[in-house]
Write an enzyme that holds these catalytic residues in place. Sequence first.
Site, PDB file in Angstrom:
ATOM      1  N   SER A 164       0.587  -1.560   0.255  1.00  0.00           N
ATOM      2  CA  SER A 164      -0.015  -0.416  -0.045  1.00  0.00           C
ATOM      3  C   SER A 164       1.050   1.196   0.255  1.00  0.00           C
ATOM      4  O   SER A 164       1.775   1.620   0.674  1.00  0.00           O
ATOM      5  CB  SER A 164      -0.609  -0.052   1.044  1.00  0.00           C
ATOM      6  OG  SER A 164      -1.412   1.516   1.661  1.00  0.00           O
ATOM      7  N   TYR A 177      -1.318  -0.817  10.617  1.00  0.00           N
ATOM      8  CA  TYR A 177      -0.965  -0.350   9.469  1.00  0.00           C
ATOM      9  C   TYR A 177      -0.237  -0.151   8.255  1.00  0.00           C
ATOM     10  O   TYR A 177       0.229  -1.278   8.161  1.00  0.00           O
ATOM     11  CB  TYR A 177      -2.682  -0.439   8.941  1.00  0.00           C
ATOM     12  CG  TYR A 177      -3.340  -0.189   7.286  1.00  0.00           C
ATOM     13  CD1 TYR A 177      -3.539  -2.527   7.220  1.00  0.00           C
ATOM     14  CD2 TYR A 177      -2.939   0.477   6.174  1.00  0.00           C
ATOM     15  CE1 TYR A 177      -3.764  -1.933   5.937  1.00  0.00           C
ATOM     16  CE2 TYR A 177      -3.499   0.309   4.890  1.00  0.00           C
ATOM     17  CZ  TYR A 177      -3.348  -1.277   4.672  1.00  0.00           C
ATOM     18  OH  TYR A 177      -4.315  -1.685   3.151  1.00  0.00           O
TER      19      TYR A 177
END
Length: 268
Positions: A164, A177
């Site tokens: 990501s 995350y």
Amino acid sequence: MSFGAYQEKGHPMAASQGRLHGTTAVVTGASSGIGRATALRLAEEGAAVVLVARREDKIGEVADAISAQGGRAVTAALDIADADAAARAVETAVSEFGRLDILVNAAGVMLNGDTLQAELREWDAMVDVNLKGLMYMTKAALPHLLDAAKTSDRQVSDVVNISSVAGRAAAPTVAIYNATKFGVTAATESWRQEYTRSNVRFSVVEPGAVDTGLFGHQQQHAQEQSATMFAGVEKLHPEDIADAVAYIATSPRRRAVNEMVVRPTDQA
């Protein structure tokens, strides 16, 4: 855990003539979003696909879609956060199709929100799936990928890890995350250096905002924050990332795509 086989039904498709004809791919997170789109895309290119996710009904639907177009797929309903289960998923590819050429680690969990309000089980879930599950799948797949690189006509095999842009820059309320995705990016580069001379290509794809269900799993405050941040942004479709994976996996042996960032045009 269960395994279901779906065979060709005689429908003409790129599977019989695509650029990945004769290869086998394992795709995690194949029940929805990027994983689902990637599995369908690789099947269009001719790969036999092992669909890995916890939701048996959902991967069954994906397998049916592949089969209806003349492709080949098997389902492996399991939790990749269990190392033994991850190993069984890889063995399914070898037992069903005789080989493994491509691993796409697309499974992911995003449970962002205020640190004080976060539950430890949410942090554990992100570490278990985003990082440990990816590690377990890669470890189990490597011997077969090394063999494919030596013995296949392509003379190369691929691991594509979906990270990501959160693996490139940290942000408030995204700490765990961020940690998992930074870890994915770092591990991919380390593995790339370790196995590049063995013709096992390690690639990391880092999407920006993609229109998937991940955003809906966050704390309410984080969902509102995301909505504000991406207001007016036309998010990527999962198929956009699937196209990136297909580009990597269909590249000739001489070309390795180490890292690819794909953002919406509107995303700052």
